[in-house]
Design a protein around this motif. Structure first.
Motif, PDB file in Angstrom:
ATOM      1  N   ARG A 146       0.834  -1.199   0.000  1.00 58.13           N
ATOM      2  CA  ARG A 146       0.000   0.000   0.000  1.00 58.13           C
ATOM      3  C   ARG A 146       0.870   1.252   0.000  1.00 58.13           C
ATOM      4  O   ARG A 146       1.771   1.382   0.824  1.00 58.13           O
ATOM      5  CB  ARG A 146      -0.899  -0.017   1.234  1.00 58.13           C
ATOM      6  CG  ARG A 146      -1.863   1.157   1.297  1.00 58.13           C
ATOM      7  CD  ARG A 146      -2.848   0.967   2.426  1.00 58.13           C
ATOM      8  NE  ARG A 146      -3.772   2.079   2.504  1.00 58.13           N
ATOM      9  CZ  ARG A 146      -4.861   2.085   3.253  1.00 58.13           C
ATOM     10  NH1 ARG A 146      -5.155   1.019   3.971  1.00 58.13           N
ATOM     11  NH2 ARG A 146      -5.660   3.129   3.286  1.00 58.13           N
TER      12      ARG A 146
ATOM     13  N   LYS B 289       2.350   4.969   0.621  1.00 56.62           N
ATOM     14  CA  LYS B 289       2.317   5.814   1.803  1.00 56.62           C
ATOM     15  C   LYS B 289       1.418   7.030   1.561  1.00 56.62           C
ATOM     16  O   LYS B 289       1.328   7.558   0.471  1.00 56.62           O
ATOM     17  CB  LYS B 289       3.730   6.270   2.143  1.00 56.62           C
ATOM     18  CG  LYS B 289       4.645   5.133   2.584  1.00 56.62           C
ATOM     19  CD  LYS B 289       6.042   5.659   2.923  1.00 56.62           C
ATOM     20  CE  LYS B 289       6.950   4.534   3.389  1.00 56.62           C
ATOM     21  NZ  LYS B 289       8.313   5.020   3.709  1.00 56.62           N
ATOM     22  N   MET B 290       0.807   7.469   2.660  1.00 60.17           N
ATOM     23  CA  MET B 290      -0.139   8.573   2.585  1.00 60.17           C
ATOM     24  C   MET B 290       0.518   9.858   2.082  1.00 60.17           C
ATOM     25  O   MET B 290      -0.064  10.604   1.291  1.00 60.17           O
ATOM     26  CB  MET B 290      -0.779   8.788   3.956  1.00 60.17           C
ATOM     27  CG  MET B 290      -1.992   9.693   3.929  1.00 60.17           C
ATOM     28  SD  MET B 290      -2.797   9.775   5.526  1.00 60.17           S
ATOM     29  CE  MET B 290      -3.310   8.072   5.734  1.00 60.17           C
ATOM     30  N   ASP B 291       1.760  10.122   2.527  1.00 64.00           N
ATOM     31  CA  ASP B 291       2.403  11.366   2.109  1.00 64.00           C
ATOM     32  C   ASP B 291       2.758  11.353   0.625  1.00 64.00           C
ATOM     33  O   ASP B 291       2.742  12.394  -0.039  1.00 64.00           O
ATOM     34  CB  ASP B 291       3.644  11.661   2.956  1.00 64.00           C
ATOM     35  CG  ASP B 291       4.668  10.540   2.936  1.00 64.00           C
ATOM     36  OD1 ASP B 291       4.384   9.480   2.346  1.00 64.00           O
ATOM     37  OD2 ASP B 291       5.750  10.737   3.518  1.00 64.00           O
TER      38      ASP B 291
ATOM     39  N   ALA C 218      -0.501  12.096  -1.191  1.00 64.95           N
ATOM     40  CA  ALA C 218      -0.807  13.524  -1.034  1.00 64.95           C
ATOM     41  C   ALA C 218       0.053  14.369  -1.962  1.00 64.95           C
ATOM     42  O   ALA C 218      -0.428  15.320  -2.596  1.00 64.95           O
ATOM     43  CB  ALA C 218      -0.605  13.941   0.422  1.00 64.95           C
TER      44      ALA C 218
ATOM     45  N   LYS D 282      -2.357  15.608   3.501  1.00 67.44           N
ATOM     46  CA  LYS D 282      -2.438  14.255   4.041  1.00 67.44           C
ATOM     47  C   LYS D 282      -3.769  14.035   4.757  1.00 67.44           C
ATOM     48  O   LYS D 282      -4.287  12.914   4.776  1.00 67.44           O
ATOM     49  CB  LYS D 282      -1.261  13.986   4.978  1.00 67.44           C
ATOM     50  CG  LYS D 282       0.052  13.783   4.261  1.00 67.44           C
ATOM     51  CD  LYS D 282       1.100  13.148   5.137  1.00 67.44           C
ATOM     52  CE  LYS D 282       1.629  14.115   6.170  1.00 67.44           C
ATOM     53  NZ  LYS D 282       2.751  13.523   6.950  1.00 67.44           N
TER      54      LYS D 282
ATOM     55  N   VAL E  70      -6.215  12.988   2.124  1.00 70.59           N
ATOM     56  CA  VAL E  70      -5.970  11.587   1.755  1.00 70.59           C
ATOM     57  C   VAL E  70      -6.521  10.653   2.826  1.00 70.59           C
ATOM     58  O   VAL E  70      -7.153   9.635   2.523  1.00 70.59           O
ATOM     59  CB  VAL E  70      -4.468  11.338   1.546  1.00 70.59           C
ATOM     60  CG1 VAL E  70      -4.200   9.853   1.287  1.00 70.59           C
ATOM     61  CG2 VAL E  70      -3.940  12.165   0.388  1.00 70.59           C
ATOM     62  N   ASP E  71      -6.295  10.989   4.083  1.00 69.75           N
ATOM     63  CA  ASP E  71      -6.794  10.161   5.186  1.00 69.75           C
ATOM     64  C   ASP E  71      -8.322  10.048   5.145  1.00 69.75           C
ATOM     65  O   ASP E  71      -8.878   8.959   5.329  1.00 69.75           O
ATOM     66  CB  ASP E  71      -6.338  10.751   6.520  1.00 69.75           C
ATOM     67  CG  ASP E  71      -6.807   9.928   7.704  1.00 69.75           C
ATOM     68  OD1 ASP E  71      -6.286   8.811   7.880  1.00 69.75           O
ATOM     69  OD2 ASP E  71      -7.704  10.389   8.441  1.00 69.75           O
TER      70      ASP E  71
ATOM     71  N   MET F 282      -9.216   7.733   2.090  1.00 66.30           N
ATOM     72  CA  MET F 282      -8.868   6.325   2.257  1.00 66.30           C
ATOM     73  C   MET F 282      -9.700   5.641   3.336  1.00 66.30           C
ATOM     74  O   MET F 282      -9.878   4.425   3.328  1.00 66.30           O
ATOM     75  CB  MET F 282      -7.377   6.187   2.576  1.00 66.30           C
ATOM     76  CG  MET F 282      -6.443   6.804   1.523  1.00 66.30           C
ATOM     77  SD  MET F 282      -6.786   6.287  -0.177  1.00 66.30           S
ATOM     78  CE  MET F 282      -6.244   4.579  -0.124  1.00 66.30           C
TER      79      MET F 282
ATOM     80  N   ALA G 225      -3.853   6.627  -5.757  1.00 60.82           N
ATOM     81  CA  ALA G 225      -3.523   5.512  -4.865  1.00 60.82           C
ATOM     82  C   ALA G 225      -3.493   4.191  -5.621  1.00 60.82           C
ATOM     83  O   ALA G 225      -2.601   3.359  -5.429  1.00 60.82           O
ATOM     84  CB  ALA G 225      -4.530   5.448  -3.718  1.00 60.82           C
TER      85      ALA G 225
END
Length: 338
Positions: free
Chosen positions: A5, A7-9, A12, A19, A22-23, A26, A44
């Motif tokens: 998966r 990474k969130m950053d 973003a 971020k 994105v959070d 997701m 993503a």
């Protein structure tokens, strides 16, 4: 999603959102517009190696942009190509037009590939360019303007900053850098045939007149996006006005301004405001020769231009026009990436 998966950053950064956004996407929480949610999920999925959905087939887009050594244009080209690659359902061809010549721009618009379905354009606001745009639109090809708008042509959308506000910001910064000062300032325009450059000049003049009336614009030099010509014009200005307080460079030519100020030893005494954060302007900010860069986000402009053109080609509901956020960048707040 696969075990690898992303990474969130990273999501973003590529999506051009925070971020926190994105959070929310997701984790399927509220507070995110539908087009932003789809955009983040597509990024993503691409990072995770999942196949892109392109049920409507590949969309063929042509972009007609200025050529030359303008660092911002090079960055924009890179971002357009990157965005097309990330989407996976867009075929992009970029046409670079040399010089500030409306006839060459009109010729480029008339010579696009036969399967072109949409056009992104940074063009001069001139009769020949306007007519070329109208012909494309009449033939069923939507045209979107980027960075600098073109009036009365029926373009589908404009993606860029509010250039009048950018010019006002430049004037405000100079006024605040020179509190209570009375004296001379100069303005270097890349090409006033660009509506965006004309609007920046208007905004600059208006804010000085309204809020800093003791600062007088003594010269406007049009350098046709040529750094060497900008260098020569600034050298001449400094010789003619040894009490010059500030220079505002509207477009390309910032390298020439920086060289002239450094060569004459005026790099620490003349306020210098320019545009766009690039590797070049980052260096000038760090060295102190440039005091501020008024930035527009090339990554966001590329994303918005491609996404809006694709939605129009596919006859999907389009997103209302919004201007790109303007950011003032100084030596102390340079972002980690250009």
């Amino acid at each position: 999603m696969a075990s690898s998966r992303p990474k969130m950053d990273e999501i973003a950064r590529l999506a051009g959102v925070s971020k926190a956004t994105v959070d929310r996407v997701m984790n399927n929480r509220a507070g995110v517009q539908d087009h932003t949610r789809k955009h983040v999920l597509a990024i993503a999925a691409n990072l995770a190696g999942e196949p892109a959905l392109s049920a409507s087939g590949t969309v063929c887009l042509d972009f007609v942009l200025p050529g030359g050594s303008n660092a911002f244009m090079a960055d924009l080209v890179s971002q357009i190509e990157r965005r097309a690659e990330l989407r996976g359902d867009v075929d992009v061809v970029i046409h670079r037009v040399a010089g500030v010549d409306p006839e060459q721009t009109a010729a480029a618009l008339g010579g696009l590939r036969a399967n072109c379905q949409g056009v992104g354009l940074i063009g001069l606001d001139s009769p020949s360019v306007r007519e070329a745009v109208r012909r494309l639109i009449a033939s069923g090809v939507p045209v979107l303007t980027l960075v600098s708008d073109i009036s009365h042509v029926g373009r589908m959308n404009y993606v860029g900053i509010d250039n009048r506000a950018a010019g006002r910001l430049a004037g405000y910064l100079i006024g605040r850098f020179l509190p209570g000062a009375a004296g001379k300032v100069a303005l270097l325009a890349g090409a006033l045939a660009y509506r965006g450059h004309e609007e920046r000049e208007m905004g600059f003049r208006h804010v000085l007149s309204e809020s800093f009336p003791r600062l007088d614009v003594v010269a406007v030099r049009e350098v046709h996006e040529d750094p060497d010509r900008a260098h020569d014009e600034v050298r001449a200005l400094l010789e003619e006005h040894d009490d010059l307080l500030a220079i505002y460079c509207i477009g390309a030519g910032q390298d020439g301004v920086a060289r002239a100020l450094t060569e004459t030893g005026r790099d620490k005494s003349v306020i210098f405001i320019g545009h766009d954060l690039t590797d070049q302007t980052r260096h000038y900010l760090l060295s102190g020769v440039m005091d501020a860069a008024i930035d527009q986000n090339a990554q966001v402009e590329a994303r918005e231009a491609i996404d809006r053109l694709v939605r129009t080609v596919r006859d999907e509901p389009n997103i209302p026009t919004t201007t790109i956020r303007i950011q003032s960048v100084f030596r102390e707040n340079i972002p980690s990436e250009v």
